[in-house]
Design a protein around this motif. Structure first.
Motif, PDB file in Angstrom:
ATOM      1  N   GLU A 161       3.654   7.276  -1.628  1.00  0.00           N
ATOM      2  CA  GLU A 161       4.622   7.379  -2.712  1.00  0.00           C
ATOM      3  C   GLU A 161       4.943   6.026  -3.328  1.00  0.00           C
ATOM      4  O   GLU A 161       4.966   5.876  -4.553  1.00  0.00           O
ATOM      5  CB  GLU A 161       5.899   8.061  -2.215  1.00  0.00           C
ATOM      6  CG  GLU A 161       6.862   8.393  -3.336  1.00  0.00           C
ATOM      7  CD  GLU A 161       7.892   9.438  -2.940  1.00  0.00           C
ATOM      8  OE1 GLU A 161       8.967   9.459  -3.559  1.00  0.00           O
ATOM      9  OE2 GLU A 161       7.622  10.245  -2.029  1.00  0.00           O
ATOM     10  N   ILE A 162       5.195   5.027  -2.485  1.00  0.00           N
ATOM     11  CA  ILE A 162       5.527   3.708  -3.026  1.00  0.00           C
ATOM     12  C   ILE A 162       4.315   3.089  -3.722  1.00  0.00           C
ATOM     13  O   ILE A 162       4.443   2.383  -4.723  1.00  0.00           O
ATOM     14  CB  ILE A 162       6.089   2.776  -1.928  1.00  0.00           C
ATOM     15  CG1 ILE A 162       6.682   1.515  -2.574  1.00  0.00           C
ATOM     16  CG2 ILE A 162       5.033   2.414  -0.902  1.00  0.00           C
ATOM     17  CD1 ILE A 162       7.430   0.634  -1.579  1.00  0.00           C
ATOM     18  N   LYS A 163       3.120   3.387  -3.225  1.00  0.00           N
ATOM     19  CA  LYS A 163       1.911   2.887  -3.879  1.00  0.00           C
ATOM     20  C   LYS A 163       1.702   3.559  -5.232  1.00  0.00           C
ATOM     21  O   LYS A 163       1.262   2.918  -6.193  1.00  0.00           O
ATOM     22  CB  LYS A 163       0.697   3.097  -2.968  1.00  0.00           C
ATOM     23  CG  LYS A 163       0.681   2.177  -1.755  1.00  0.00           C
ATOM     24  CD  LYS A 163      -0.449   2.509  -0.792  1.00  0.00           C
ATOM     25  CE  LYS A 163      -0.413   1.595   0.425  1.00  0.00           C
ATOM     26  NZ  LYS A 163      -1.436   1.961   1.443  1.00  0.00           N
ATOM     27  N   SER A 164       2.033   4.834  -5.315  1.00  0.00           N
ATOM     28  CA  SER A 164       1.916   5.510  -6.606  1.00  0.00           C
ATOM     29  C   SER A 164       2.946   4.960  -7.585  1.00  0.00           C
ATOM     30  O   SER A 164       2.713   4.962  -8.806  1.00  0.00           O
ATOM     31  CB  SER A 164       2.076   7.020  -6.438  1.00  0.00           C
ATOM     32  OG  SER A 164       3.420   7.383  -6.184  1.00  0.00           O
ATOM     33  N   SER A 165       4.069   4.457  -7.075  1.00  0.00           N
ATOM     34  CA  SER A 165       5.113   3.935  -7.960  1.00  0.00           C
ATOM     35  C   SER A 165       4.702   2.631  -8.635  1.00  0.00           C
ATOM     36  O   SER A 165       5.310   2.227  -9.632  1.00  0.00           O
ATOM     37  CB  SER A 165       6.421   3.719  -7.182  1.00  0.00           C
ATOM     38  OG  SER A 165       6.343   2.558  -6.366  1.00  0.00           O
ATOM     39  N   ILE A 166       3.675   1.947  -8.111  1.00  0.00           N
ATOM     40  CA  ILE A 166       3.200   0.730  -8.774  1.00  0.00           C
ATOM     41  C   ILE A 166       1.980   1.017  -9.654  1.00  0.00           C
ATOM     42  O   ILE A 166       1.473   0.124 -10.331  1.00  0.00           O
ATOM     43  CB  ILE A 166       2.872  -0.381  -7.756  1.00  0.00           C
ATOM     44  CG1 ILE A 166       1.619  -0.034  -6.962  1.00  0.00           C
ATOM     45  CG2 ILE A 166       4.055  -0.669  -6.845  1.00  0.00           C
ATOM     46  CD1 ILE A 166       0.928  -1.223  -6.345  1.00  0.00           C
ATOM     47  N   GLY A 167       1.473   2.269  -9.612  1.00  0.00           N
ATOM     48  CA  GLY A 167       0.380   2.641 -10.495  1.00  0.00           C
ATOM     49  C   GLY A 167      -0.864   3.166  -9.808  1.00  0.00           C
ATOM     50  O   GLY A 167      -1.854   3.481 -10.473  1.00  0.00           O
ATOM     51  N   ALA A 168      -0.852   3.278  -8.484  1.00  0.00           N
ATOM     52  CA  ALA A 168      -2.018   3.798  -7.756  1.00  0.00           C
ATOM     53  C   ALA A 168      -2.055   5.321  -7.828  1.00  0.00           C
ATOM     54  O   ALA A 168      -1.013   5.973  -7.891  1.00  0.00           O
ATOM     55  CB  ALA A 168      -1.986   3.344  -6.308  1.00  0.00           C
ATOM     56  N   GLU A 169      -3.250   5.861  -7.803  1.00  0.00           N
ATOM     57  CA  GLU A 169      -3.438   7.309  -7.820  1.00  0.00           C
ATOM     58  C   GLU A 169      -4.176   7.747  -6.563  1.00  0.00           C
ATOM     59  O   GLU A 169      -4.985   7.006  -6.010  1.00  0.00           O
ATOM     60  CB  GLU A 169      -4.228   7.732  -9.056  1.00  0.00           C
ATOM     61  CG  GLU A 169      -3.503   7.441 -10.358  1.00  0.00           C
ATOM     62  CD  GLU A 169      -4.294   7.892 -11.576  1.00  0.00           C
ATOM     63  OE1 GLU A 169      -5.507   8.172 -11.422  1.00  0.00           O
ATOM     64  OE2 GLU A 169      -3.714   7.958 -12.674  1.00  0.00           O
ATOM     65  N   ILE A 178      -7.866  -1.322  -4.258  1.00  0.00           N
ATOM     66  CA  ILE A 178      -7.954  -0.291  -3.229  1.00  0.00           C
ATOM     67  C   ILE A 178      -6.813  -0.493  -2.238  1.00  0.00           C
ATOM     68  O   ILE A 178      -6.770  -1.490  -1.509  1.00  0.00           O
ATOM     69  CB  ILE A 178      -9.309  -0.360  -2.485  1.00  0.00           C
ATOM     70  CG1 ILE A 178     -10.471  -0.420  -3.485  1.00  0.00           C
ATOM     71  CG2 ILE A 178      -9.445   0.833  -1.544  1.00  0.00           C
ATOM     72  CD1 ILE A 178     -10.583   0.766  -4.397  1.00  0.00           C
ATOM     73  N   LEU A 179      -5.877   0.442  -2.204  1.00  0.00           N
ATOM     74  CA  LEU A 179      -4.686   0.316  -1.359  1.00  0.00           C
ATOM     75  C   LEU A 179      -4.741   1.192  -0.121  1.00  0.00           C
ATOM     76  O   LEU A 179      -3.793   1.207   0.669  1.00  0.00           O
ATOM     77  CB  LEU A 179      -3.435   0.636  -2.183  1.00  0.00           C
ATOM     78  CG  LEU A 179      -3.123  -0.389  -3.285  1.00  0.00           C
ATOM     79  CD1 LEU A 179      -2.015   0.122  -4.191  1.00  0.00           C
ATOM     80  CD2 LEU A 179      -2.746  -1.736  -2.683  1.00  0.00           C
ATOM     81  N   SER A 180      -5.808   1.940   0.036  1.00  0.00           N
ATOM     82  CA  SER A 180      -6.064   2.708   1.246  1.00  0.00           C
ATOM     83  C   SER A 180      -5.003   3.787   1.469  1.00  0.00           C
ATOM     84  O   SER A 180      -4.317   4.222   0.554  1.00  0.00           O
ATOM     85  CB  SER A 180      -6.172   1.770   2.452  1.00  0.00           C
ATOM     86  OG  SER A 180      -6.722   2.431   3.554  1.00  0.00           O
ATOM     87  N   ARG A 181      -4.887   4.220   2.725  1.00  0.00           N
ATOM     88  CA  ARG A 181      -3.983   5.321   3.080  1.00  0.00           C
ATOM     89  C   ARG A 181      -2.603   4.794   3.463  1.00  0.00           C
ATOM     90  O   ARG A 181      -2.386   3.601   3.537  1.00  0.00           O
ATOM     91  CB  ARG A 181      -4.589   6.122   4.245  1.00  0.00           C
ATOM     92  CG  ARG A 181      -5.937   6.745   3.886  1.00  0.00           C
ATOM     93  CD  ARG A 181      -6.484   7.571   5.041  1.00  0.00           C
ATOM     94  NE  ARG A 181      -7.601   8.378   4.593  1.00  0.00           N
ATOM     95  CZ  ARG A 181      -8.871   8.129   4.887  1.00  0.00           C
ATOM     96  NH1 ARG A 181      -9.186   7.072   5.616  1.00  0.00           N
ATOM     97  NH2 ARG A 181      -9.834   8.908   4.451  1.00  0.00           N
TER      98      ARG A 181
END
Length: 403
Positions: free
Chosen positions: A356-364, A349-352
Motif C-alpha cells: 500500500e505505501i509503495k503504491s502511494s508513491i506510484g508503484a503498481e 523495482i520495489l519487490s514484495r
C-alpha cells in the motif's frame, strides 16, 4: 518417484537428457564455469558470475548453490541456476511470535504449528530468493518455450538425484517468479501454480529530469505528503557508504536489517554480516548502500542494484523509533525514486511487502506466478492444498498518487 540418468554421467561431467539433443553439466561453484556461463546471461546482472560470486562469499542462512550448463549438439544454449535451501516452515512463518485469541483461532494455530514444525526439509529453488523476478535460467532463442520448461523440469530431477547421492534429500522443487507473459504453456505439468504478494514496480517517466518533476506530476494531497515527510527528516544526514565503511559499519547494518526482518510475517533467511560488503566488492558502482545518520549514529539505510535499465531496490534497515519520528521508510522510498530518475532507469523495482505505501508513491502491483512440486509423486497431489493453506494473506488498498 524420480528416475535418474546419473548412472550415464560421462567422465566429462556431461549428462545426456531425454529432451532430444540436449545435455547438461553440473557445477557446485560459479568459478568452475564463469566464462561459459557469462556468455549466456543476456546482460542480466543477477545471472552474472559477479553477483553469484558475491552470494557464494556471503550466503543467506541455510543457502547453497548449484549451476547447470545446457548444450545442444555440443553447443552451449542455456544456463540454469539453483539455490538449495533448508526450510524450517515453523520458523519462517514466525509462528512462535503469534498469540491467537479465542478457542477457534487457538485451535487452528495449534494445527498450523503442528504441521509447520514437520516441514523441515531441503527445497531446491530455480531462481533467487533474495530477489523478485525470473532469475533462474536463460536459453537461446533456438530453444522453444516448451523445451525450456521441460529442460528445467528434467534438469531439476537430475540434480535432485545428484544431491541424494551427496546425502541431501530434496523434498520439493520451486520455480520462481514468472510474469503472466512468461507462464509455462504445458498441458501435462507436474507443478502446482500459486501466487504470493505481487511485485511492486514503478514506471519512471523519462521526461522527469529531477525529483521536483516527479512531485509536480502528483495530485495535490500527495505533494503535501511528500513535503511533510521531507520536513520530518531534515535532521538526518544521508550519504553513500564506501566499501570500507560498509565493512566497518557491519554490526550497525545487521542490527538495522534485523529490526525490519523481525517484523516480517514470513522470512526464509537471514543475511550474514558481510552480505552487502561482498555485493559491493563484486558489483562496484552497480550496487549502492545509502545510509542515514542522526547525531553521527546510523539510524537507517537502503540498498539498490542497477540492472539492465532497472533500479532494483534491495534490502534495507532502520531504527523503529526514528522511522516513526522521521517517516524514515517513506523517505527511503522517495529517495529511491530520486535515484531512479537520476540514473535514467525505466523502472524502479520495489519487490514484495508493504504494497500500500509503495503504491502511494506510484508503484503498481504486478502478479508473479510460482510453481512447486514434491519429489514424491504421491505427496505431490496435495501440494496445491498445502500452498493455499500456508501462503501469507495480504489485504491492502491500492493508491494512485498521480494526476
Amino acid at each position: 518417484m524420480l528416475t535418474c540418468n546419473l548412472n550415464k554421467l560421462e567422465k566429462s561431467n556431461i549428462l545426456s537428457l531425454k529432451t532430444n539433443g540436449f545435455s547438461v553439466s553440473f557445477f557446485d561453484s560459479i568459478s568452475e564455469s564463469a566464462t561459459e556461463w557469462n556468455s549466456k546471461t543476456d546482460g542480466n546482472l543477477f545471472l552474472n558470475s559477479s553477483f553469484l560470486s558475491a552470494l557464494e562469499a556471503a550466503p543467506p542462512s541455510g543457502t547453497d548453490y548449484r549451476y547447470s550448463l545446457v548444450k545442444k549438439d555440443g553447443k552451449l544454449v542455456g544456463i540454469v541456476y539453483y539455490q538449495l535451501k533448508k526450510i524450517n516452515l515453523y520458523l519462517s512463518l514466525r509462528l512462535d511470535t503469534h498469540s491467537p485469541v479465542g478457542f477457534i483461532n487457538t485451535l487452528w494455530y495449534k494445527v498450523k504449528s503442528f504441521l509447520a514444525k514437520r516441514i523441515n526439509q531441503y527445497l531446491l529453488v530455480n531462481g533467487n530468493m533474495t530477489l523478485t523476478g525470473n532469475n533462474g535460467f536463460h536459453f537461446d532463442d533456438t530453444v522453444s518455450e516448451i523445451e525450456k520448461f521441460n529442460l528445467v523440469d528434467e534438469i531439476s530431477d537430475e540434480l535432485v538425484c545428484k544431491l541424494k547421492r551427496e546425502k541431501i534429500k530434496v523434498k520439493a522443487i520451486l520455480l520462481k517468479d514468472f510474469r503472466l507473459s512468461e507462464k509455462p504453456n504445458i498441458t501435462d505439468w507436474k507443478f502446482s501454480e500459486f501466487q504470493v504478494q505481487p511485485n511492486m514496480i514503478m514506471k519512471i517517466d523519462q521526461e522527469w529530469s529531477s525529483f521536483d518533476d516527479y512531485i509536480m506530476a502528483m495530485k495535490s494531497k500527495y505533494r503535501v505528503r511528500v513535503r511533510r515527510a521531507r520536513k520530518k527528516a531534515e535532521s538526518l544526514v544521508k550519504r553513500q557508504l564506501s566499501p570500507e565503511e560498509i565493512h566497518s559499519y557491519g554490526d550497525d547494518i545487521s542490527k538495522l536489517y534485523n529490526n525490519v526482518a523481525d517484523q516480517a510475517g514470513f522470512n526464509l533467511f537471514i543475511l550474514p554480516r558481510n552480505y552487502f560488503y561482498s555485493l559491493q566488492n563484486q558489483l562496484g558502482d552497480n550496487m549502492k548502500l545509502i545510509a542515514y545518520f542522526e547525531d553521527d549514529r546510523m539510524v537507517g539505510y537502503y540498498t539498490h542494484i542497477f540492472n539492465e535499465g532497472e533500479l532494483d531496490a534491495h534490502f534495507l534497515g532502520y531504527d523503529p523509533i526514528c522511522n516513526k519520528s522521521c517517516q524514515l521508510y517513506l523517505n527511503m522510498l522517495y529517495d529511491l525514486v530520486d535515484d531512479a530518475i537520476e540514473l535514467k532507469a525505466h523502472n524502479l523495482i520495489l519487490s514484495r511487502t508493504a504494497m500500500e505505501i509503495k503504491s502511494s508513491i506510484g508503484a503498481e502491483a504486478h502478479d508473479m506466478y510460482l510453481y512447486m512440486r514434491s519429489t514424491n509423486s504421491i505427496l505431490n497431489k496435495g501440494v496445491s492444498i498445502a500452498l493455499d493453506y500456508f501462503k501469507p494473506k495480504a489485504n491492502w488498498q491500492p493508491r494512485s498518487p498521480f494526476k
